[in-house]
Enzyme design. Structure first.
Site, short mmCIF file in Angstrom:
data_model
loop_
_atom_site.label_atom_id
_atom_site.label_comp_id
_atom_site.label_asym_id
_atom_site.label_seq_id
_atom_site.Cartn_x
_atom_site.Cartn_y
_atom_site.Cartn_z
N ASP A 1 0.85 -1.03 -0.06
CA ASP A 1 -0.07 0.17 0.15
C ASP A 1 1.03 1.17 -0.02
OD1 ASP A 1 -2.18 1.67 0.28
OD2 ASP A 1 -1.98 1.50 2.45
N GLU B 1 -5.36 19.53 3.82
CA GLU B 1 -6.14 20.54 4.20
C GLU B 1 -5.92 21.02 5.57
OE1 GLU B 1 -10.76 21.56 2.92
OE2 GLU B 1 -10.65 19.82 4.70
#
Length: 1498
Positions: free
Chosen positions: A628, A762
């Site tokens: 991953d 963010e």
């Protein structure tokens, strides 16, 4: 929204309508070909790819809200949809749950109890209970055919007719192995039981003293009562036995290392230990005003006296910014029946998780873990919003928003719960984490007119309204909900599945060798029976004079009995001791892996933890590693590094990608890195000083500053003019306003503000705005509160249009303090550029695009910021359309996206940002080391294509010389995919034939580093089709690296399966989240990263490590050692048993195969138990050909494991033949002494009887065997030599001691008689020398004339060529000291890349990248394409083009690196990122439908 009839409900479930913060991230998006039903994330491969990120968030309801409740496609082996509600399996079909509504007659039995029986919330992951352990464990152990075989032999031995002299002793080895295995299983299961108990007894607040009609407490079976009584009794006895004992030192550490880090849904305790412990009264501001009686519980964080109610810091949805709830015109109804008379006795009380039942009301508090799947009725937020952390499900620590039902938001007290009357019709339990379909029905009555007829109301329930077990509630004071699924019906438990039982490859191949030995044994026994029977039948031979008649009475029966007697006598040929020894060896290997301090991750106090003890040798044969990306290769920690504002670049950083670029140019990156880091440190100190001068920001923490740009602060203070000052201020204001971040103020001096965001990118943007003086303080009823340079201001957020993977942007519409309306938009550069106002800012566009490309080349993830001023009329008109779209029932997402598209046009560019996603420590070095070992690494990620490519370059998977093949099949046709495959296979002169596949299975050489493949989920779905799978596999086999992006968990598992079975190779999967579980379980070896996020991958893995870099030591050191040790041990084991058994067999030739024992029976018992056990076990545990440091320094030694050369059938037969030869030597050398009948001793007594002849053969065989094992051992240290010596001396010691007792009968005084003969010592010495001579000579010739790699390396070690490894630090130490990032001083990686643009593949946060889809990417990557990499026009570095206005070291450094390879953008023939963006005008021709079609699943 309440609807009049259920049948008229939409195909998509409806999220709370008036909320203007659009949750695209949790909404289901349709593909271009219409709606597609989604199957289980773990059981479906060929479903439509999601548009969302790696940890997928396809929420929304089912495709149909009709009577089929969403048309959920279950796993193929589940047929729950066909079962009625009252099915005998416990009501696992679609269910209907009643709340304060009597059950209808068809839902109860004759006794009035509910027919539907739901599963309990009590979880048992352990296999056994105290009652079932002994019978169940024995049953499991005798599934092993070897144990059955040995049990059969023991039973045979109890019949004296078969000649076994002591059947009781025969049973000892089997009893020992069964007992040892049972103890090991008991320890493993005990740990699971402790975790189960801890979890099941976790506290939760449940509504008591009310009637839950869905369950019956009295219906408890007698068996369950018996089990509970037994468990309580055993617990009581255990407590009494252990009461006086204290915990051993280190016990807490060991328990934590093995169990506690699995802090997933099954282990974490909630923070409240008792309702009666010290606490503060916890209330939200809304509940405080209503004087709600809250259950007293301790606060999760200490609160100071006088702390005010969180009136201004309460997180709210965007709709609450307008200062009210839903529009008055809309009636959503309420589940509370104002006319219902409730007893008023109900109350919330602390209870255990295991007591939670379907239909219960539960109240969950901040930071609590969710005990079951709960439908949200109300929250502390008046808009019904709550925030959950799903790291235990998908590995993400980012917060997700969930909403309460509109009809339930008035339910706040226990008395309100009593007065509700409603039912929930739910789909059957199913494992899809991102989909749920249900509906709540109730009758709405008027409190003003009690006699009026009620109105039937309906509200759909989607995944947005569901809290899943295992999640954690965050930033929400409390949630009140009803339980819909419990225990193993919950989604997380259905996804957990059963970890498959894995057997190592050697263990599987060992079965064949055991079968071969069975065949040999059968032949030996058959010959014995046949010859014995024939001998009896002939008559007139010596057997008639020495035997008192035939046992069977006739030759055929005699032969039959002799056959089984031979099975007992030759049983060591299939040795049970082999299985005992392998259990001991693998247990010790697991312990050494666990104890390796070099794989201990101090940050989270976690060592490498083996979960499966029996596959350590598989670690030494790994050829493919599937990894991953997010959280595995990277830290998932984002740091804001650079920005371009109004055409001016800001920020100093030295990234791994930049260092890699310079390294390929021949620059000394160590010196350059040191110089750059010194400059950055000076710039940081200067910037902090300038910030303090400009504004003494109390929220700035010097050590957390990542955006190092003193010139930015100078410009912000007006040093270069008003225009740049205003641009910088507007840019930071945009970052502070355009987000969905929740701020948390942590008291202190100075106070600390932390941000919780759905994306770490963010949070990094908002944190940078905070650092430079634009601090988000929190949300308020009027909007969002900012502290701008010490002045607090409030901005009203009118709408938030959130990011999703189709839009690739997000926007916030803000009403400024001067009443202006500004739209701020941030997103992928191609998306923002296509929406800029036509004909304006041409120079700014060009400059910003150039800066963004430079940022991307540094390995940074780029983003563009823009704004647009709206007039009042334009906004109001658009807002009306937006509200209509938000309230739509059908095609809601399409309408919202189309509406958002209308307003996000004609933007004005402000600038761009660059964020670094830091690699984990040591990742590039580890990948390079694994590649040197011949291991191929594939990245399987749900992330975007560009992000994966970026990380590929940063961590040595990709380099600038590779041709990057990007599969992107636009029309989604198999024929198109086949054409692409054929075209690329042709470059390797391949067609994808069966012959090529057969050849590929035989070769294990790593491919040339010339090509790499990048493929997204949609294209992967096509190439995994049965028709194309073989061609795709062969193409991947020719490529150095493979990156699969936007793939689902099921696709990850499918890719692993394709490679594992297609190429017949050993595979390893490594991941950190729940979405990696499928591939972890599919691979031969699964490794879980026990980082700071979820633990579900760890729970399903075979090995758990703290960091990716530990993989190199786990595989290259422990894996290689374990494989080589085990291979040598097994071969030597078969050898020694052949020697011993065939000496007995040769003796039968001279006694007509009547199964007379050559040795005293104690010899046979002690041969495997004592005489030869220790050397061979310690060979498997401690033998080392080279040290761990040399193993890492020369990773190529691992390739013998990949090629499986340590354990082969050829090796097995050679050792068998060697054993056969040595048995002949040991027996017949002694036989030659006796066969003439002249074995008279000096006292005139013979020693030619069976017992004494056995002493001539037995010790010689034992000495030869132990010396042979020592000869095959690489490490001759004092311990190994001592063990071999003890084993050799033990046979003489036992012979002398045992024969001294008259109880030894015929063996009495045999030692003194035999050992006193010179012939014994001569025969023994001669037998040993002749036995070992062939092996010694072969080893001599092999090592001198045909040395293996390890032989050469061992010689170099002796010559001192690796002495530096012992003087300096270990490879891990040096790596960890050098390998950090720009904030931690990164060790440069080897490669970077030169990106271009593909408009359809633009990420929102990653860098702008385009790779060429079908042709040579070298030229597109920025290298001089004329002569590949061998051509250089000059070896001199061109002069740096410095910035003209001020020194910008990082900018100039990057520009120099770019100029070295490509003199200028203008001279480039490539259609580069900057060139494309500068020519890109605003494009309104495409809409949501097109963009969704092209981006779906990417």
């Amino acid at each position: 929204m309440a609807l009049s009839t259920y049948e008229e409900e939409p195909e998509e479930t409806l999220a709370p309508t008036p909320t203007k913060r659009l949750r695209w991230a949790t909404q289901r998006l349709k593909g271009g070909k219409g709606s597609r039903k989604r199957g289980s994330i773990l059981g479906r491969l060929n479903h439509r790819g999601s548009q969302n990120s790696e940890k997928k968030r396809d929420s929304g309801g089912g495709d149909s809200m009709g009577t089929d409740l969403g048309g959920i496609q279950e796993e193929p082996n589940e047929d729950e949809d066909e079962k009625p509600l009252d099915s005998e399996d416990g009501g696992q079909g679609p269910r209907k749950v009643y709340f304060n509504v009597p059950l209808p007659p068809d839902a109860v039995d004759e006794d009035g109890n509910p027919i539907a029986q739901y599963r309990r919330n009590k979880i048992r992951t352990a296999k056994y209970t105290p009652i079932s352990f002994i019978p169940k464990n024995i049953w499991y152990q005798f599934h092993n055919i070897a144990n059955v075989y040995f049990l059969f032999l023991i039973i045979l031995a109890f019949f004296s007719i078969f000649g076994a002299s002591n059947p009781g002793l025969n049973a000892v080895p089997l009893i020992v192995i069964v007992f040892i295995t049972a103890v090991k299983d008991a320890i493993e299961d005990y740990r699971r039981t402790i975790l189960d108990i801890e979890l099941n007894n976790s506290p939760v607040h449940r509504l008591l003293d009310w009637n839950n009609v869905n369950i019956s407490d009295d219906n408890i079976s007698l068996w369950r009562r018996f089990k509970k009584a037994t468990s309580r009794g055993m617990v009581t006895v255990w407590k009494k036995l252990t009461r006086a004992k204290k915990d051993l030192p280190g016990k807490q550490y060991a328990d934590q290392a093995l169990d506690e880090p699995r802090e997933s849904f099954e282990t974490r305790q909630t923070r409240r230990t008792s309702a009666f412990s010290a606490h503060t009264q916890r209330t939200s501001f809304e509940s405080a005003r209503e004087d709600i009686q809250m259950t007293p519980v301790p606060s999760p964080l200490p609160r100071t006296d006088g702390l005010q109610l969180p009136e201004h810091d309460r997180p709210k949805t965007a709709f609450s910014y307008e200062g009210g709830g839903a529009p008055a015109a809309k009636n959503f109804g309420s589940l509370i029946n104002p006319n219902f008379k409730a007893p008023g006795k109900a109350r919330f009380h602390q209870d255990y998780w295991k007591n939670v039942k379907v239909g219960d009301f539960v109240r969950i508090y901040n930071d609590d873990q969710i005990p079951a799947d709960v439908v949200i009725l109300s929250t502390s937020d008046p808009d019904g919003a709550c925030y959950v952390e799903t790291k235990n499900l998908d590995g993400e620590t980012n917060l997700k928003v969930r909403h309460a039902l509109r009809s339930g938001r008035k339910i706040k007290h226990a008395r309100d719960c009593e007065k509700t009357q409603f039912t929930i019709e739910s789909e059957a339990p199913q494992p899809n984490l991102y989909q749920y379909s249900g509906v709540t029905r109730w009758t709405q009555y008027s409190s003003k007119n009690p006699d009026s007829q009620g109105e039937e109301m309906v509200e759909p329930i989607s995944i947005n309204n569901l809290l899943l077990r295992g999640c954690n509630l965050r930033n929400t004071d409390w949630v009140l909900g009803v339980v819909i699924f419990t225990g193993f019906d919950t989604k997380i438990m259905m996804n957990a599945g059963i970890t498959p039982s894995k057997r190592s490859r050697i263990a599987r191949e060992l079965n064949w060798n055991v079968i071969y030995n069975f065949i040999i044994l059968f032949i030996m026994c058959f010959l014995s029976g046949l010859i014995q029977g024939i001998t009896w039948s002939e008559g007139n031979n010596s057997i008639e004079y020495f035997e008192f008649g035939s046992i069977g009475g006739k030759p055929s029966l005699d032969g039959f009995i002799t056959f089984w007697a031979a099975v007992i006598l030759f049983q060591n040929l299939v040795p049970i001791s082999l299985y005992i020894s392998l259990e001991i060896i693998k247990t010790c290997q697991a312990f050494f892996i666990y104890s390796d301090i070099e794989m201990y991750y101090e940050k989270i106090d976690y060592p490498c933890t083996p979960k499966s003890w029996n596959i350590s040798d598989d670690l030494g044969q790994i050829e493919y590693i599937f990894s991953d990306k997010t959280g595995t290769l990277t830290q998932n920690v984002m740091e804001f590094k650079k920005a371009s504002i109004n055409g001016v670049p800001y920020g100093e950083a030295y990234t791994e990608a930049q260092a890699g670029m310079q390294k390929r140019q021949g620059i000394d990156v160590e010196k350059e890195g040191a110089r750059a880091r010194e400059e950055i440190a000076q710039a940081r100190a200067k910037m902090i000083l300038e910030i303090r001068k400009l504004h003494d920001n109390p929220y700035l923490h010097d050590d957390e500053l990542t955006f190092v740009a003193p010139d930015f602060i100078a410009d912000l203070s007006g040093a270069t003019g008003k225009e740049q000052q205003q641009a910088n201020a507007e840019f930071m204001l945009a970052l502070a306003l355009c987000h969905t971040v929740i701020s948390e103020t942590i008291p202190g001096d100075p106070p600390r503000i932390e941000f919780k965001a759905q994306s770490p990118d963010e949070a990094a943007l908002v944190a940078t705005a905070r650092d430079v003086g634009y601090t988000v303080l929190g949300n308020s009823p009027d909007g969002i509160r900012l502290n701008i340079m010490g002045e607090e201001r409030t901005f009203k957020v009118l709408n938030t249009l959130e990011f999703n993977s189709t839009r690739k942007r997000m926007s916030a519409i803000i009403r400024m303090p001067d009443n202006k309306i500004i739209l701020y938009c941030k997103g992928a550069d191609s998306i923002i550029y296509s929406r800029l106002k036509r004909g304006e800012q041409s120079e700014l566009r060009r400059t910003t695009a150039e800066h963004l490309e430079m940022f991307a080349r540094e390995g940074l993830r780029t983003l563009c910021i823009a704004q647009k001023e709206l007039d009042e009329e334009e906004y109001q008109n658009w807002n009306r359309e937006h509200e209509i779209a938000a309230a739509a029932i059908q095609d809601r997402e399409d309408k919202l996206e189309a509406c958002s598209d209308l307003i996000e046009r004609d933007l004005t560019l402000l600038g761009g940002t660059a964020i670094e996603d830091r690699l984990q420590e040591g990742v590039p070095d580890t990948i390079a080391l694994l590649a040197d070992a011949g291991i191929k690494l594939w990245v399987l990620t749900g992330d975007k294509v560009e992000t994966a490519i970026n990380i590929g370059f940063s961590c040595n998977l990709l380099n600038n010389d590779m041709e990057l093949i990007v599969f992107k099949i636009e029309d989604e046709q198999i024929s198109s995919a086949e054409e692409e495959l054929d075209k690329h296979l042709a470059t390797f002169n391949m067609t994808g034939s069966d012959e090529e596949l057969a050849a590929a299975r035989k070769t294990h050489e790593p491919p040339a580093p010339t090509h790499a493949i990048v493929i997204d989920g949609d294209s992967l779905k096509l190439v995994l089709d049965e028709q194309l799978r073989q061609k795709f596999l062969l193409l991947c086999k020719q490529c150095k690296s493979v990156l699969c992006c936007r793939v689902s968990p099921a696709q990850k598992a499918a890719v692993v399966s394709m490679v594992k079975s297609g190429l017949d190779v050993m595979t390893l999967s490594v991941g950190d989240g729940a979405n990696d579980v499928a591939m972890i379980q599919e691979a031969d070896v699964g490794v879980g990263i026990a980082g700071e996020e979820g633990r579900q991958a760890v729970m399903s893995a075979d090995y758990a490590i703290g960091q990716f870099r530990f993989l190199q030591r786990l595989v290259l050191v422990h894996g290689r050692w374990s494989y080589r040790r085990l291979a040598e041990t097994i071969a030597n084991f078969f050898y020694k048993n052949i020697v011993w058994t065939f000496t007995i067999f040769w003796y039968q030739i001279f006694c007509n195969f009547d199964m007379t024992y050559l040795y005293d029976y104690t010899y046979i018992l002690l041969f495997n138990l004592a005489f030869t056990s220790l050397p061979i076990i310690f060979m498997g545990v401690l033998d080392q050909d080279v040290s761990d440091k040399v193993s890492l320094a020369v990773p190529q030694l691992y390739r013998r494991g990949i090629e499986r050369l340590e354990w082969t059938q050829t090796k097995f037969w050679l050792y068998m033949i060697d054993g056969l030869y040595q048995s002949v030597i040991c027996f017949f050398i002694a036989y030659c002494l006796f066969y003439r009948g002249n074995a008279v001793t000096d006292n005139g007594l013979n020693i030619d009887d069976r017992e004494r002849f056995g002493i001539y053969v037995g010790p010689a065989a034992v000495i030869a065997i132990n010396a042979y094992i020592l000869l095959n051992t690489y490490r001759w240290d004092w311990l190994m030599v001592l063990l071999v010596s003890i084993s050799i001396l033990l046979v003489w010691f036992w012979t002398g001691v045992y024969s001294a007792f008259k109880s030894s009968e015929y063996f009495y005084e045999s030692a003194a008689q035999v050992f006193g003969q010179p012939s014994f010592w001569a025969i023994t010495s001669l037998s040993v020398i002749l036995s070992l001579m062939p092996r010694f000579c072969i080893k001599f010739v092999q090592k001198i004339y045909f040395p293996y790699d390890v032989d050469i390396v061992r010689e170099q070690v002796r010559q001192g060529k690796f002495a530096y490894l012992d003087v300096g630090d270990s490879p891990e130490d040096s790596m960890s000291k050098e390998s950090t990032t720009s904030s931690d001083i990164a060790k440069p990686s080897k490669h970077t890349y030169y990106p271009s643009v593909d408009e359809d593949q633009r990420p929102i946060y990653p860098p702008s990248v385009q790779t060429v889809t079908t042709h040579n990417a070298r030229s597109q990557m920025g290298s001089d394409g004329t002569d590949f990499t061998r051509h250089r026009t000059s070896i001199e570095q061109p002069p740096i083009r410095p910035s003209m206005d001020r020194p910008r070291p990082s900018f100039d450094r990057m520009r120099a690196s770019m100029d070295r390879i490509r003199p200028s953008f203008e001279q480039s023939n490539d259609f580069t990122s900057a060139a494309l963006l500068t020519r890109l005008e605003s494009s309104h021709s495409f809409g949501p439908i097109r963009s969704r079609r092209s981006d779906v699943g990417r």
